[in-house]
Structure formats: C-alpha cells, structure tokens
Enzyme design. Structure first.
Site, short mmCIF file in Angstrom:
data_model
loop_
_atom_site.label_atom_id
_atom_site.label_comp_id
_atom_site.label_asym_id
_atom_site.label_seq_id
_atom_site.Cartn_x
_atom_site.Cartn_y
_atom_site.Cartn_z
N GLU B 55 11.31 -3.60 -7.78
CA GLU B 55 10.90 -4.64 -6.83
C GLU B 55 10.35 -5.89 -7.51
OE1 GLU B 55 10.14 -1.45 -6.57
OE2 GLU B 55 10.61 -0.73 -4.56
N PHE B 117 0.79 8.41 3.66
CA PHE B 117 1.77 8.45 2.58
C PHE B 117 2.36 7.05 2.38
CE2 PHE B 117 6.27 9.02 1.25
CZ PHE B 117 6.00 9.43 -0.05
N GLN B 118 2.37 6.58 1.16
CA GLN B 118 2.88 5.25 0.79
C GLN B 118 2.21 4.11 1.52
OE1 GLN B 118 7.25 5.42 0.71
NE2 GLN B 118 7.06 6.05 -1.43
N LYS B 167 5.95 -0.09 10.38
CA LYS B 167 7.25 0.44 10.79
C LYS B 167 7.44 0.38 12.31
CE LYS B 167 10.40 4.23 9.72
NZ LYS B 167 10.52 5.55 9.05
#
Ligand SMILES: Cc1ncc(C[n+]2csc(CCOP(=O)(O)OP(=O)(O)O)c2C)c(N)n1
Ligand SMILES: [Mg+2]
Lengths: 161, 563
Positions: B55, B117-118, B167
C-alpha cells in the site's frame, strides 16, 4: 506572556483532538482550555490560554486557522474582555473553622455548595487573581481537592469576535 | 448522471460515482476485507485500478501521478494494516504539498473502538500528516465528504486528504446526489495578493542592486513557471531554486544559478549570502536551505510570497509578506517592477559560476555516479526524472538538465527512501507519452522493489537506473566526514543481483560496469519499452559536493570532489 484566544470551531466530533494535537505537536503550551457550544448550535467556542511571545502567538493563530474545522481565531486582549473562571474547592472544615471559611467565602462572593462534618465545598467565580487569592486563604485550612474550569472570556461592548 | 437529480445506490456505488464526478481516471490500490463492497463495484467500473504490491506504493504512485499531471491522485487501502501501510506515503505527500485523496476501508461503524479485527484509528494516526481527514459516519454524507476532500486537497496549499469508510457505510443505500458546491466556512484560501503589499514589494525590488529570487515548489504547484521566468527577466535577477523548485526555470536559462542550500551550488549560496534583497516564492526557508538561521542572507531584505500564511516569518523574519497564489502575484508584480541595476551583480555571479562550477572526478575506468546522470541527461532529454533518497538524489538534482516543470519528482520534505520507483509508476500512468526514469540507489530500490511486479502486470515501462555503490551512501558520507569513517551498518554490498531480480519479476535487467557501457545500457532499456532496471556499478565512495554541514552558514562550504 499569556494570551487568551477565542476560537470558534465546527461543533463536530474530533475537533478538540485536532486542536489539542496541534498544540502538542508544535510544542505550544496550553495553560487552560475551556470549550462549549455557542448561541449557534453548529459552532463551539474554545477559550484557550496560551503562554508565549508575540511570535508564538502569531504562529499559533496561523496554525489554528489552517485547521479546516476552525472557523475563526481571535486574540482577546486582557483589558477589554470580561474573563471568568469557576473553581470548586473542597476545604477541610470542622466546628472551629467553619465560620471563618464562610466569612472568607462571603468576602469573595463565593458560595458554600456542600457541607459535611469534616469538609466544606466552596464555589467561586472570578478572574485568575481572585481565584488565586481565595485559594491562598483557604489553604491554611487544608484544601482536599480543587477543580477549575479554565478561563472563558468575552470582549466588552457590543463587538463580537 | 447529471448533478441535481437523485438515484438510490449503495455507498460503494456512490463512491465510484463521486470519483467519476471528480474526473478521476485512475486509482492505485490494494484490496482487503473492509473494501470488498468497493472492489466489487470497481470490477464493473471504467475507472482504471492499478494493483500495487504494497500500500505504501499506492500512496507514492498517487503522489507521482499528481505531481506530473497537476490533478489529484487517488489511492485506496483496506482497514488496519492496509491503512497504516499508507502512512509513509501520505506523510511524504503532506511534506511536499501534493494533492492526493487516500481512501481507507474501516471496520463496520458498530465495531469502531472495540479493537476489532483489522481496526486502526487511521484518522487519528494521520491527523498530523493530512491537510484534513474524515471518518464517514452516515452514508448520506459520503458525496459531500468526497466533494470536500477533493476540494481541500487541490486548493490553497495542496495536500493529502484521507477518507475513512466503515464497511457498513459502503453497503447501505442512499439517495445519490452530488453537491455542486462546497461550503466550508473554516476554509477560504487566499489567492489574490494584497495590492498594497505588491506595490510595496515592487518598490523595494526595483531599488535592489543584488536581488535573488529564491524559488520553491510552490511555483510548480501553482503552475507559475512561465511567470517566474518572465519576472526574473523583467528584473534581471538570478534565480536559485530549492530541491522542490527544480524545473521551475530551465537549468540552462542564463539567470538560473541552480539549487541552493546544503548541496546547492556554491554560486547559488554565495549569491544568497551577498544579496541585498531576496524574493522567496513558494518556498519555506527549510533548514536544508537556510543552514544556520542567524547567518542566512545577513544583508538582505526579504519579500516572501506564499499561499500559506503560516509559512510567513515562521523561520526567518520577513520584511514584506504577500500571501496568495504565486502565479497571480507574479503576474501583478511583473506589471509594477522595473529592471534592477543588477549588471555588476550578474557579472559577479558569472565569475563565481566560472570559478566554482559543479564538477566531479573524470575517470575512464570506474563509473562516476555524476557521469551517469550526465549521460541520462544527454539520452533522455525531455524525460521525467523521479528519484529515491540519498546521494543519487542530490546528483540527479545537480547534474540533469531540466527544461520543464513537473519533470523532477523527489521526496524533498520527508526524504522517503522507496518513494521513487512507485512514484515513477504513477508518473508514467499520468503521462504515458513521457519517458520516465527513476534514479535510484541500491538501498532505496530495495525499499519498494516488489513494485516491479506492478510494473510488469500493468505494463508500465519505467526505467529504473540504480547507482549501485554498495552503500547507504548518503549516511556513509556523513560517517566519513563527521564520524571518523566509522561505517556503522551502512555497507549493503552484495544485497542482491538487481539484474536477476528484475528478470525474476519478468522485467528487463541490464548492467553497466564500465563508463562505456552506461549509455548503451540505458538506451537499450528505453528501447525495450518494457519495465527495466539498469544496475550501474559506480564508484563506491564518491561524495556529494559541495556540502554545507548541518547547522553551518550556507557560505561555509566543504569541497569534497577530487578532480
Ligand atoms: C525510509 C528511510 N529510511 C532511512 C533514511 C535515511 N537515509 C537517508 S539516505 C540513506 C541511504 C540511501 O542509500 P541508497 O538508496 O543506496 O542511496 P545512495 O545514498 O547510496 O545514493 C538513508 C539510509 C531515509 N531517508 N528514508
Ligand atoms: Mg547506495
């Protein structure tokens, strides 16, 4: 030298961290910071007391202005502004000292807002000198705990920042 | 779709539509869980997506794209590690005022703050390295946020803006409406300079006998190169550029005195020190330029033109500040100034140029790194040069002959090794008709060499020329000069066979070991029209010269070249 800045900002989450982050990142010292919403609900007003010479003040002001969420920065000169701070002071008190503490509070137009067998809490409003004076006088009794709001200020007369 | 009408779409689809409205044609990115809805939309979209291999490279590529096109570059990375991998690239763009919009995935809104998570607090992390950033909290705000982000990135003093996209925001449905205007009451950049100040400056300038124009990257950002040259000619004043200002005036222009500062030419630094008036345009008096502040330009009045008011008098007290856009202000100034009585001054500078030229050791056996840059300059006349960070970067600044703005890309402010190759890929995508050459070091190239895969997969024919000296050369140079030649952990010889590395990725690998092989190898690389790496084995302990030691006055110059 101390400067009092009135900073109008968007009333949004995260703005306080942006301002506080800017100060720490650039090494400016915040003496106090008070924040609350204004007559316009979409705008918050921060009153920031910052220590530094004119160059520091100029840099602080310019850097604050670079933040997108900062709408306006004004330096409120000490003499033409009403400045207030509120302190709550919890003092050790018993039957022997209670009267004297009430007397001191009266002189400073402070209020007793809580009384317990071994303590009293004094609420006092004023400028920095006044707060310091009463704190000094109350110290002889033993200050258990003290909290201050940080200064807020409005310029005198019809002028807005 | 026309702005004004509405239509029901998901947040992901809305994002694509917003990007189209902003005339984005290319994204540099890398997918992940939090980005699945967006990547699913990209699959059918006309937007070009360049899949990088790290990235960091996406951010640098967006930066390179932006620097050569003048448009806003866009990169995209997933939540958590994807987002944190962008950080160096964003910081690089921030320090050099490059307009990019970085999009990051984020865990669903309901999980934010739970160490999901993440999850990484990327808006918090990037606060000090973005011009502004957003965490989208309501899908209906998405179009407004994107509109504002592009506006903020590309106006005023340009810079990176990050948009963090949970998201659920990308999957929920909204009535799509793209706003026509932005309303940001806290953001009103000044473009037009104050007329009074311009007139005052013009008066001072006209009186000057030893004027110097100190031109920075702001000239490039504001597309003011033509005005700069016109202005210099109107005054007959020499122009010294910063590293970021390279290309603002052609190297060969008779008024150009080259780069100033730590590795600047002697004549540029002497000119600054003896000047009676400095006109700084789009420059910020960085410590690599000024050296010891107290001894910088002791006899000069300073006029400072900059779009960022916070740069005025930040490091050096300024006599006449003019806040605004360099192009507009120079245009105005040209109207008011008259030619300075600078003939004796120009004659003196000409003498200095003769007496103290930029030189290097001529050698018929061992390849001198400066020779390689001169060769590239000969062969690749109108190329875009991108650099990594180190000695090779300084030689590229010193020995290539630039003729246009936006043809020299380098990480000036942050000094990011690993910037060059991915930025070169972005540059080539932005200007496919141009030859793009990454001048690299053997250390820097290894910081993003995985991007060879990106170049090969996406058929981006960039030529990387590695000045392979077996050292972290710039650090070695400081160790040689200031630490008694104690080369502590700067020997990287034998790291990798760069030719085989290129070949392993399916790129062309070539090597030059003798001066006579340099030209042919570079020509072959260009001719191949493939991604290519040229491993040039150069003199191991060559030094960048001249050099002003850190903290010294800029006329206290060390000569390091052995003739
Ligand atoms: C990411 C990063 N890490 C460390 C540094 C410190 N640094 C500056 S120049 C340099 C050496 C660069 O070596 P190389 O790419 O081989 O270039 P050379 O100086 O040898 O031309 C280093 C380690 C840096 N600028 N960037
Ligand atoms: Mg090296």
């Amino acid at each position: 030298m101390k400067h009092t800045l009135a900073v109008l900002v968007e009333n949004r989450s995260g703005v306080l961290t942006r301002v506080a982050g800017l100060f720490s990142r650039r090494g400016y010292n915040i003496e106090s910071l008070a924040v609350g919403v204004t007559e316009d609900l979409s705008v918050s007003r921060m009153t920031i007391v910052v220590e530094g010479d004119d160059n520091v003040l100029e840099q602080v002001t310019k850097q604050l202005n670079k933040l997108i969420d900062v709408i306006k920065v004004s330096d409120i000169g000490n003499d033409e502004a009403v400045e207030r701070e509120l302190a709550l002071i919890k003092v050790t008190a018993d039957v022997n000292t209670r009267a004297e503490i009430i007397q001191i509070a009266n002189i400073f137009r402070a209020r007793i807002v809580d009384v317990a067998p071994k303590s009293m809490t004094v609420e006092v409003t004023g400028d920095e000198a006044k707060l310091q004076a009463i704190e000094k006088l109350l110290r002889q009794f033993g200050i258990k705990e003290m909290v201050r709001t940080g200064k807020i200020a409005l310029s005198r007369g019809p002028k807005k920042v | 779709m026309k702005t004004g009408s509405t239509e029901k779409v998901t947040g992901a689809k809305a994002l694509i539509k917003c990007l189209e409205q902003e005339h984005v044609d290319t994204l540099f990115g890398y997918p992940g869980g939090a980005l699945l809805p967006i990547y699913d939309e990209l699959y059918d979209s006309d937007l070009r997506h360049i899949l990088v291999r790290h990235e960091q490279a996406a951010a640098h590529a967006a930066d390179g794209y932006a620097r050569v096109t003048g448009k806003t570059g866009v990169c995209i990375a997933t939540s958590g590690p994807g987002a944190t991998n962008l950080v160096t690239g964003i910081a690089t763009a921030y320090m050099d005022s490059v307009p990019i919009v970085a999009l990051t995935g984020q865990v669903p809104s309901s999980m934010i703050g739970n160490d999901a998570f993440q999850e990484a607090n990327i808006t918090g992390i990037t606060q000090p390295i973005t011009k502004h950033n957003y965490l989208v909290q309501d899908a209906n705000e998405l179009p407004r946020v994107v509109k504002e982000a592009f506006h903020i990135a590309s106006t005023g003093r340009q810079g990176p803006v990050l948009i963090d996209l949970p998201k659920d925001i990308t999957t929920s449905e909204i009535e799509f409406y793209y706003p026509e205007k932005v309303e940001l009451r806290g953001y009103k950049p000044t473009y037009k300079g104050n007329l009074q100040q311009i007139k005052r400056a013009a008066e001072e300038i006209t009186k000057a006998e030893r004027p110097v124009i100190y031109a920075g990257g702001g000239i490039i950002n504001s597309n003011a190169s033509a005005e700069l040259v016109q202005f210099a000619e109107a005054l007959m004043a020499p122009v010294a550029t910063t590293l970021m200002g390279i290309g603002a005036i052609p190297t060969e222009h008779f008024l150009n005195v080259g780069m100033l500062g730590m590795h600047g030419s002697k004549y540029a630094n002497y000119a600054i020190q003896e000047s009676d008036l400095i006109i700084a345009v789009g420059a910020r008096f960085d410590d690599r330029v000024t050296g010891k502040l107290e001894s910088f330009a002791p006899n000069a009045k300073i006029v400072h033109i900059d779009i960022d008011p916070a740069e005025i008098s930040k490091n050096i007290p300024v006599h006449i500040p003019i806040v605004g856009d360099a192009k507009q202000i120079l245009k105005m100034l040209i109207k008011y100034v008259k030619r300075c009585k600078s003939e004796p001054w120009l004659a003196k500078i000409k003498e200095w140029k003769k007496e103290f030229p930029l030189t290097y050791k001529k050698d018929s056996k061992v390849i001198q790194p400066q020779f390689v840059i001169e060769k590239i300059s000969e062969i690749c006349k109108d190329a875009i040069l991108v650099t990594e960070v180190g000695q090779h970067q300084m030689w590229a600044a010193q020995f290539f002959k630039y003729s246009e703005p936006r043809t020299f890309l380098t990480s000036g402010g942050l000094g990011t090794m690993g910037y060059g190759y991915p930025a070169a890929l972005g540059a080539k995508v932005g200007r496919p008709e141009k030859l793009v050459v990454d001048i690299s070091g053997d250390g820097s190239f290894q910081m993003n060499s995985q991007e060879l895969a990106t170049a090969v997969q996406n058929e981006i024919p960039v030529v990387a020329v590695i000045l392979n000296n077996g050292y972290l050369g710039m650090v070695r140079q400081w160790q040689e000069l200031f630490f008694d030649r104690r080369y502590s952990y700067t020997d990287i010889s034998g790291s990798v066979d760069f030719v085989k590395l290129a070949e392993a990725y399916g790129a062309l690998g070539l090597r030059a070991e003798r001066p006579s092989e340099v030209g042919p190898a570079i020509e072959a690389a260009i001719k191949s029209e493939r991604p290519a790496v040229v491993d040039v084995r150069v003199e191991c302990e060559a030094n960048v010269s001249p050099m002003v030691p850190a903290g010294a006055a800029i006329n206290e110059i060390l000569d390091l070249e052995e003739n």
